[in-house]
Design a protein around this motif. Structure first.
Motif, PDB file in Angstrom:
ATOM      1  N   ALA A 157      -5.270  13.296 -10.462  1.00  0.00           N
ATOM      2  CA  ALA A 157      -4.516  12.959 -11.749  1.00  0.00           C
ATOM      3  C   ALA A 157      -5.252  12.693 -12.802  1.00  0.00           C
ATOM      4  CB  ALA A 157      -3.498  11.706 -11.529  1.00  0.00           C
ATOM      5  N   ILE A 158      -6.678  12.114 -12.366  1.00  0.00           N
ATOM      6  CA  ILE A 158      -7.518  11.870 -13.452  1.00  0.00           C
ATOM      7  C   ILE A 158      -8.178  13.104 -13.737  1.00  0.00           C
ATOM      8  CG2 ILE A 158      -9.901  10.978 -13.640  1.00  0.00           C
ATOM      9  CD1 ILE A 158      -8.829   8.452 -11.934  1.00  0.00           C
ATOM     10  N   GLY A 159      -8.440  14.038 -12.704  1.00  0.00           N
ATOM     11  CA  GLY A 159      -8.981  15.392 -13.175  1.00  0.00           C
ATOM     12  C   GLY A 159      -7.938  16.381 -13.931  1.00  0.00           C
ATOM     13  N   LEU A 160      -6.845  16.116 -13.735  1.00  0.00           N
ATOM     14  CA  LEU A 160      -6.066  16.690 -14.409  1.00  0.00           C
ATOM     15  C   LEU A 160      -6.164  16.214 -16.245  1.00  0.00           C
ATOM     16  CD1 LEU A 160      -2.922  16.962 -12.157  1.00  0.00           C
ATOM     17  CD2 LEU A 160      -3.964  19.042 -13.294  1.00  0.00           C
ATOM     18  N   ARG A 163       2.294  14.015 -10.703  1.00  0.00           N
ATOM     19  CA  ARG A 163       3.055  14.787 -10.951  1.00  0.00           C
ATOM     20  C   ARG A 163       3.879  14.623 -12.487  1.00  0.00           C
ATOM     21  NH1 ARG A 163       8.226  14.474  -7.336  1.00  0.00           N
ATOM     22  NH2 ARG A 163       8.939  15.500  -8.850  1.00  0.00           N
ATOM     23  N   ILE A 164       3.605  13.478 -12.816  1.00  0.00           N
ATOM     24  CA  ILE A 164       3.865  13.046 -14.294  1.00  0.00           C
ATOM     25  C   ILE A 164       2.804  13.545 -15.172  1.00  0.00           C
ATOM     26  CG2 ILE A 164       3.866  11.353 -16.120  1.00  0.00           C
ATOM     27  CD1 ILE A 164       6.543  11.109 -14.683  1.00  0.00           C
ATOM     28  N   VAL A 165       1.470  13.646 -14.654  1.00  0.00           N
ATOM     29  CA  VAL A 165       0.463  13.992 -15.339  1.00  0.00           C
ATOM     30  C   VAL A 165       0.313  15.564 -15.476  1.00  0.00           C
ATOM     31  CG1 VAL A 165      -2.128  14.302 -15.575  1.00  0.00           C
ATOM     32  CG2 VAL A 165      -0.991  11.967 -14.915  1.00  0.00           C
ATOM     33  N   LYS A 166       0.561  16.204 -14.398  1.00  0.00           N
ATOM     34  CA  LYS A 166       0.798  17.694 -14.382  1.00  0.00           C
ATOM     35  C   LYS A 166       1.908  18.290 -15.571  1.00  0.00           C
ATOM     36  CE  LYS A 166      -0.457  19.559  -9.871  1.00  0.00           C
ATOM     37  NZ  LYS A 166       0.152  20.082  -8.621  1.00  0.00           N
ATOM     38  N   LEU A 167       3.152  17.366 -15.561  1.00  0.00           N
ATOM     39  CA  LEU A 167       4.130  17.862 -16.446  1.00  0.00           C
ATOM     40  C   LEU A 167       3.583  17.425 -18.092  1.00  0.00           C
ATOM     41  CD1 LEU A 167       6.919  19.054 -16.737  1.00  0.00           C
ATOM     42  CD2 LEU A 167       7.691  16.638 -16.910  1.00  0.00           C
ATOM     43  N   LEU A 168       3.270  16.460 -18.476  1.00  0.00           N
ATOM     44  CA  LEU A 168       3.069  15.925 -19.563  1.00  0.00           C
ATOM     45  C   LEU A 168       1.753  16.332 -20.266  1.00  0.00           C
ATOM     46  CD1 LEU A 168       4.660  12.410 -19.327  1.00  0.00           C
ATOM     47  CD2 LEU A 168       5.634  14.636 -20.374  1.00  0.00           C
ATOM     48  N   LYS A 169       0.430  16.497 -19.441  1.00  0.00           N
ATOM     49  CA  LYS A 169      -0.610  16.747 -19.735  1.00  0.00           C
ATOM     50  C   LYS A 169      -1.311  16.593 -21.076  1.00  0.00           C
ATOM     51  CE  LYS A 169      -2.587  20.297 -16.595  1.00  0.00           C
ATOM     52  NZ  LYS A 169      -2.994  21.630 -16.466  1.00  0.00           N
ATOM     53  N   ALA A 170      -0.946  17.464 -21.920  1.00  0.00           N
ATOM     54  CA  ALA A 170      -1.704  17.376 -23.528  1.00  0.00           C
ATOM     55  C   ALA A 170      -1.108  16.027 -23.991  1.00  0.00           C
ATOM     56  CB  ALA A 170      -1.491  18.649 -24.090  1.00  0.00           C
ATOM     57  N   LYS A 171       0.116  15.939 -23.749  1.00  0.00           N
ATOM     58  CA  LYS A 171       0.788  14.780 -24.536  1.00  0.00           C
ATOM     59  C   LYS A 171       0.117  13.334 -24.184  1.00  0.00           C
ATOM     60  CE  LYS A 171       5.348  16.899 -25.306  1.00  0.00           C
ATOM     61  NZ  LYS A 171       5.088  18.227 -24.908  1.00  0.00           N
ATOM     62  N   LEU A 172      -0.646  13.351 -23.116  1.00  0.00           N
ATOM     63  CA  LEU A 172      -1.344  12.295 -22.719  1.00  0.00           C
ATOM     64  C   LEU A 172      -2.788  12.094 -23.102  1.00  0.00           C
ATOM     65  CD1 LEU A 172      -0.327  12.415 -18.747  1.00  0.00           C
ATOM     66  CD2 LEU A 172       0.840  10.815 -20.605  1.00  0.00           C
ATOM     67  N   ARG A 220       0.790  -1.355  -0.058  1.00  0.00           N
ATOM     68  CA  ARG A 220       0.032  -0.050  -0.176  1.00  0.00           C
ATOM     69  C   ARG A 220       0.716   1.454  -0.011  1.00  0.00           C
ATOM     70  NH1 ARG A 220      -5.101   1.127   1.899  1.00  0.00           N
ATOM     71  NH2 ARG A 220      -5.368  -1.204   0.990  1.00  0.00           N
ATOM     72  N   ASN A 221       1.920   1.245   0.836  1.00  0.00           N
ATOM     73  CA  ASN A 221       2.923   2.315   0.831  1.00  0.00           C
ATOM     74  C   ASN A 221       3.425   2.698  -0.671  1.00  0.00           C
ATOM     75  OD1 ASN A 221       3.333   0.848   3.366  1.00  0.00           O
ATOM     76  ND2 ASN A 221       3.810   2.959   3.890  1.00  0.00           N
ATOM     77  N   VAL A 222       3.608   1.733  -1.414  1.00  0.00           N
ATOM     78  CA  VAL A 222       4.323   1.814  -2.946  1.00  0.00           C
ATOM     79  C   VAL A 222       2.971   2.454  -3.734  1.00  0.00           C
ATOM     80  CG1 VAL A 222       5.407   0.867  -4.897  1.00  0.00           C
ATOM     81  CG2 VAL A 222       5.882   0.325  -2.646  1.00  0.00           C
ATOM     82  N   SER A 223       1.856   1.850  -3.614  1.00  0.00           N
ATOM     83  CA  SER A 223       0.828   2.242  -4.546  1.00  0.00           C
ATOM     84  C   SER A 223       0.526   3.661  -4.227  1.00  0.00           C
ATOM     85  CB  SER A 223      -0.401   1.165  -4.436  1.00  0.00           C
ATOM     86  OG  SER A 223      -0.898   1.391  -3.127  1.00  0.00           O
ATOM     87  N   ARG A 224       0.245   4.158  -2.871  1.00  0.00           N
ATOM     88  CA  ARG A 224      -0.151   5.231  -2.688  1.00  0.00           C
ATOM     89  C   ARG A 224       0.971   6.393  -3.370  1.00  0.00           C
ATOM     90  NH1 ARG A 224      -4.301   5.585   1.070  1.00  0.00           N
ATOM     91  NH2 ARG A 224      -6.045   4.155   0.166  1.00  0.00           N
ATOM     92  N   ARG A 225       2.399   6.088  -2.997  1.00  0.00           N
ATOM     93  CA  ARG A 225       3.295   6.834  -3.496  1.00  0.00           C
ATOM     94  C   ARG A 225       3.209   6.943  -4.858  1.00  0.00           C
ATOM     95  NH1 ARG A 225       6.208  11.428  -2.250  1.00  0.00           N
ATOM     96  NH2 ARG A 225       8.036  11.282  -3.053  1.00  0.00           N
ATOM     97  N   ALA A 226       3.025   5.987  -5.778  1.00  0.00           N
ATOM     98  CA  ALA A 226       2.928   6.010  -7.029  1.00  0.00           C
ATOM     99  C   ALA A 226       1.686   6.793  -7.617  1.00  0.00           C
ATOM    100  CB  ALA A 226       2.888   4.288  -7.584  1.00  0.00           C
ATOM    101  N   SER A 227       0.705   6.726  -6.866  1.00  0.00           N
ATOM    102  CA  SER A 227      -0.210   7.930  -7.000  1.00  0.00           C
ATOM    103  C   SER A 227      -0.004   9.283  -7.156  1.00  0.00           C
ATOM    104  CB  SER A 227      -1.734   7.566  -6.208  1.00  0.00           C
ATOM    105  OG  SER A 227      -2.059   6.274  -6.140  1.00  0.00           O
ATOM    106  N   TYR A 228       0.682   9.405  -6.163  1.00  0.00           N
ATOM    107  CA  TYR A 228       1.394  10.873  -5.985  1.00  0.00           C
ATOM    108  C   TYR A 228       2.368  11.201  -7.143  1.00  0.00           C
ATOM    109  CZ  TYR A 228       4.093  14.789  -4.334  1.00  0.00           C
ATOM    110  OH  TYR A 228       4.859  16.008  -4.193  1.00  0.00           O
TER     111      TYR A 228
END
Length: 692
Positions: A606-609, A557-566, A545-553
């Motif tokens: 992330a989904i909202g972004l 951040r990845i989504v914030k940076l790449l946005k339109a490319k996704l 769970r620690n890993v999955s929650r950290r992965a979500s965060y």
């Protein structure tokens, strides 16, 4: 036993058997005696007759305090009496014919207290009133071990109480220390050094403990006496003999190493210092570090090698002549392999000092381009040292994976320990970027090829190197993927380590991918691999769970940076996250360890972004949002409707569940800009209002 002795014994009692009122009365009586004018005579008399160590200690402590407070008001006769009496005690002499007890026959703490009293007298009386104190003491050393030992204790106490700058000193104390050192240099220090030499020669085979005491005193005094008294063929030869002969105890050999270290650390003109360092022929001790790797001797020799290397490096910085720099380089090239060996193979306390030295050494390479073959070899060895030092101990593998109390302590300790090593890595990366990238590539390739279950720590270390190296790269270098980066990052993304279920490996893997996310801005062909890393069992679907929650965060951040490319991947992403979204809103309790900034709601942000971008058509946006909001709202309504029918015991869990859902909706809304929900697409804004 008289009343004073009885009172002293009661006041020192720690057994709890003595009545507190009686103990207070005893302490008061002792204090009353201490304030009598004849207290010094009383104490000296007791020291001649009492065999009770409590009484001896109290009398010596009392003498020490009285001298410090009342010395200036004492008459000449009283001062003379105290001086002669204390010196007689220190020299194993009788104060009078009735003297039945010798203080020097007592335990170490009694002798140390007597040394403290002697030093107090020296501070007041040497050299003006008692100029012969050291010469007189030297003439008594022929009495044997007990007086030699006491002489060493006095010298050590003088260093600790007065001379050493390792402790804060007032201006007055510094002045007294200077006066004592000047007088000793002029009057007796050469005789003291000669006595040290003779004692070591005489007792090296029969009394190693005494020789250690002599070497300890000598080590302390080297910094301010004429270095020529020690740095000569006879004395240095003796010190190396003590250090190199395997028949001597490790403690004695280590003490000799400490003295050589003090000689090497002597402050002096850099040119003369370099000549001194060259004369020490330090290569003689290189073989000692290969003995017992965790012995006291190896620790002392490691300290010597580190100190010597640091001094050579300092000379190199301060000397401008080509000859000076050439000699410095030669000496460094000679000693560095042993320093590297120590770091990689020995259990020592010098790690911090060695890392500081290596950082200084790498700093000197910045102005040298290109590096010589030897310097390049040293860079590679420094990188090897870094990798070996940042590896976790396999003994803690399960503790770290479960993150129990022991694991948490070890993780925190290593995080602190690694800081300087990673600073060193980045320095090396700036001096030799290609070599550093090649080393990391090879480390990663070796880790990939290894048996994951056996080499968890090696894999974690290789990933940590790549992560830390990223801090030294500019945004431009990161984006273009110059050098081996263009090979390293794809290798990282395409790898699924056999030990990926390990918490530490999974976390550093995700952190490293995130560290290099600017690379994906320019190299969009790798985006599918990035998404896989975060959406499969390496990230958000990791069993821990620690890993999955950290992965979500981190995914947010990845989504914030790449946005339109996704945008082309939104459908794939949402499908992969369906179970995660459902799981988040149906867990009734939030773990304390996972609460706060990594509570899992970042996946909704992330989904909202993703779906909140104007690049997403309105119809699709409405469809995605409806698919997310409708089940969330239905869950809240169902929970509220059933509120009256539920058992009181279920209430906290249901309230937590509602809070989770509200948190998710709030996180989801963060991805939608105010302009989008009010101006360009008010229908979307209306959907959020209906939720309210």
């Amino acid at each position: 036993m008289d009343d004073l002795e009885k009172a002293i014994l009661i006041s020192f009692d720690e057994s709890g058997a003595v009545d507190s009122a009686l103990k207070a009365q005893a302490v008061g009586y002792c204090q009353q005696i201490k304030e009598t004018p004849s207290i010094c005579s009383i104490c000296i008399e007791r020291l001649c007759f009492s065999k009770l160590v409590q009484v001896q200690f109290w009398c010596l402590q009392c003498l020490h305090e009285v001298l410090r407070v009342r010395y200036s008001s004492m008459g000449p006769e009283e001062k003379s009496f105290i001086r002669k009496s204390v010196f007689s005690l220190a020299c194993y002499e009788s104060i009078d014919d009735k003297n039945l007890v010798r203080v020097l026959d007592g335990p170490a703490f009694i002798k140390n207290k007597l040394a403290q009293v002697m030093v107090t007298l020296i501070c007041f009386e040497y050299p003006m009133i008692w100029p012969s104190v050291f010469v007189d003491f030297l003439s008594n050393l022929s009495k044997g071990v007990v007086v030699i030992d006491m002489f060493c204790r006095v010298l050590n106490a003088l260093d600790e109480e007065v001379i050493s700058l390792d402790y804060p000193r007032s201006q007055e104390e510094v002045a007294i220390a200077g006066q004592i050192k000047d007088a000793m240099r002029q009057q007796c220090i050469s005789q003291v050094v000669r006595a040290w030499y003779d004692i070591l020669l005489m007792y090296r085979n029969s009394d190693p403990d005494l020789c250690c005491s002599v070497l300890d005193s000598m080590r302390r005094y080297v910094s301010w006496i004429d270095i020529g008294l020690i740095a000569n063929d006879a004395f240095v030869g003796l010190l190396f003999e003590l250090m190199l002969v395997s028949g001597f105890p490790d403690q004695l050999r280590g003490a000799a190493a400490g003295c050589i270290h003090a000689v090497a650390a002597k402050r002096m003109d850099p040119k003369a210092k370099l000549t001194l360092l060259q004369s020490l022929q330090i290569r003689k001790v290189f073989g000692l570090v290969a003995e017992d790797n965790d012995s006291e001797l190896v620790s002392s020799v490691s300290s010597l090698l580190t100190g010597y290397s640091t001094e050579v490096l300092e000379c190199s910085k301060r000397l401008n002549s080509e000859d000076g720099k050439a000699v410095s380089t030669e000496l460094l090239n000679e000693v560095l392999p042993s320093v590297f060996y120590v770091m990689q193979n020995c259990e020592i306390d010098e790690t911090f000092s060695i890392v500081q030295f290596l950082s200084g050494y790498v700093g000197t390479l910045k102005s040298l381009a290109p590096l010589t073959e030897t310097q390049s070899l040293h860079v590679g060895q420094i990188l090897d040292v870094i990798r070996s030092q940042i590896r976790f101990d396999p003994a803690y593998r399960n503790n770290l994976d479960m993150l129990d109390k022991t694991g948490k302590e070890e993780e925190d300790r290593m995080a602190e320990f690694r800081k300087d090593l990673f600073v060193l890595l980045r320095s090396v990366g700036r001096v030799a970027p290609d070599a550093t990238q090649l080393f990391i590539r090879n480390s990663l390739a070796s880790a990939v090829a290894s048996n994951g279950d056996v080499n968890v720590e090696e894999i974690e270390a290789a990933l940590s190197l790549l992560y830390a190296f990223g801090e030294s790269l500019s945004d431009e270098t990161m984006k273009t993927g110059n050098g081996l980066l263009g090979e390293l990052i794809p290798m990282l993304l395409s790898t699924k380590f056999p030990c990926h279920n390990n918490r530490l490996v999974a976390l550093i893997y995700l952190e490293t991918v995130t560290r290099y996310m600017k690379f994906f801005q320019e190299n969009t062909q790798y985006i599918p691999l990035v998404l896989s890393a975060f959406l499969d069992e390496r990230g958000i679907h990791h069993p821990n769970r620690n890993v999955s929650r950290r992965a979500s965060y981190l995914f947010m951040r990845i989504v914030k940076l790449l946005k339109a490319k996704l945008v082309p991947y939104i459908e794939t992403i949402l499908q992969s996250l369906q179970d995660t979204v459902a799981q988040f809103t149906t867990i009734y309790a939030v773990s304390k360890e996972l609460s706060g900034c990594e509570d899992g709601s970042h996946i909704f942000e992330a989904i909202g972004l993703l779906i909140g971008m104007e690049d997403v058509p309105l119809e699709k946006q409405s469809e995605y949002l409806t698919a997310l909001l409708t089940p969330l709202c239905q869950q809240v309504e169902a929970l509220l409707l059933n509120a009256k029918a539920q058992n009181p015991e279920e209430s906290p869990a249901k309230i937590t569940n509602i809070q989770q859902i509200i948190m998710a909706i709030n996180a989801l809304s963060k991805g939608f800009s105010e302009r989008l929900v009010t101006a360009s697409r008010p229908a979307i804004g209306l959907m959020f209002k209906q939720v309210d």
